[in-house]
Design an enzyme around this catalytic site. Sequence first.
Site: not given
Length: 393
Positions: A305, A353, A365
């Site tokens: 990420c 994240h 993402h």
Amino acid sequence: MAPHRKPRPTGRTRAGIRTPALATAALTSVALLSQSATAAPSTDDKPSLEEVEKKVGDLYRQAETATEKYNSVKEKTTKQKKQVDNLLDDVAKRTEKLNEAREELGSYAAAQYRTGAAAPDTAALLLADDPQEYFAQNQLMDRLTDRQQESVDEYVAQQAETAQRRQEASEGLEQLTESQNALKSSKAKVQAKLAAARELLSQLTAEEKARLADIEQRKQEEADRKAEELARQQASAESRAESAQEAPQDTSTSPSTSPSPSTETTTTVEDSTYATKAAKALAFARAQIGKPYVWGATGPGSYDCSGLTQAAWKAAGVDLPRTTYDQVNAGTTVALSAARPGDLIFFYDNIGHVGLYIGNGMMIHAPKPGAYVREESVFYDGESSIHSVVRPA
């Protein structure tokens, strides 16, 4: 699911404890089963599909958190290794110069011998820790020229600096070893979480996997609905802002409270500059859609990420730190309702994240292991999972 398993009783549970009615039913079942030696073993201890779904989700989030810690340790280890390599190179160069200087000092001693001084032990000089002491013991210091004495002093100073660098390199190697061990430990933690998630999923029957897909689908639909709601809110706010700019200015307003033309111009330029950079970051991110999530990866074939957001903004000329923990501090925090394309959306209390906002409640993402870079609602894991929004440039 096994055909002999009894249907799960209806009713809510909390923290794994059934309501009184269910508890009574359970006790009755136990009493009946105890009367029959041939009764089949109970399978009630098998987790429900919802519990499996939650556990797998938790494991993936823990794996992402461990990945960010791995990234942080890896970055530190890389820097330490570079520093140690530089120190070792410096020590090698200094040692070479010292050897050359020591040979030159040996020639000084030999020259003094030829002028009538006591015969020097050149081998002893080459092995001596302190050349000044060697020359003093052999009664040669007074016979050296000023330039030769300066060479001895320079050699001693260089010798001390080399010893200091050698000590720094030794300490650096120890720290590097510790960091490398920590890196291995972080890697093992990520792999353990992923293995546990795979093990849970492997135990599901085909029917359970289909039901799990239905659960994920319902979550996705709810996330999309929330994204549409956010998009409407943002569009309404933009419309109100535009109307306020177009409305006639009240001449009675005090000049001290009215925005100056220069302030408005500066804001407009900043907005335009950010939009231009964000467009480049988003164009890069969109080009990565479909590439696999791989923990610790920074491209070009795969990403985790924070590796994706770092690479996307680098394409726009902005250097972001490597990990989510640092990226969250690399800009200005804004409200979710004020999020603009290009902003970074961070998730969970541990900031494990991050995604790149593209507008209309959506982001690009790298979601998790086994998934691919994709567009998805910022509410993909529920509204409560959103930690903060940061504008990086």
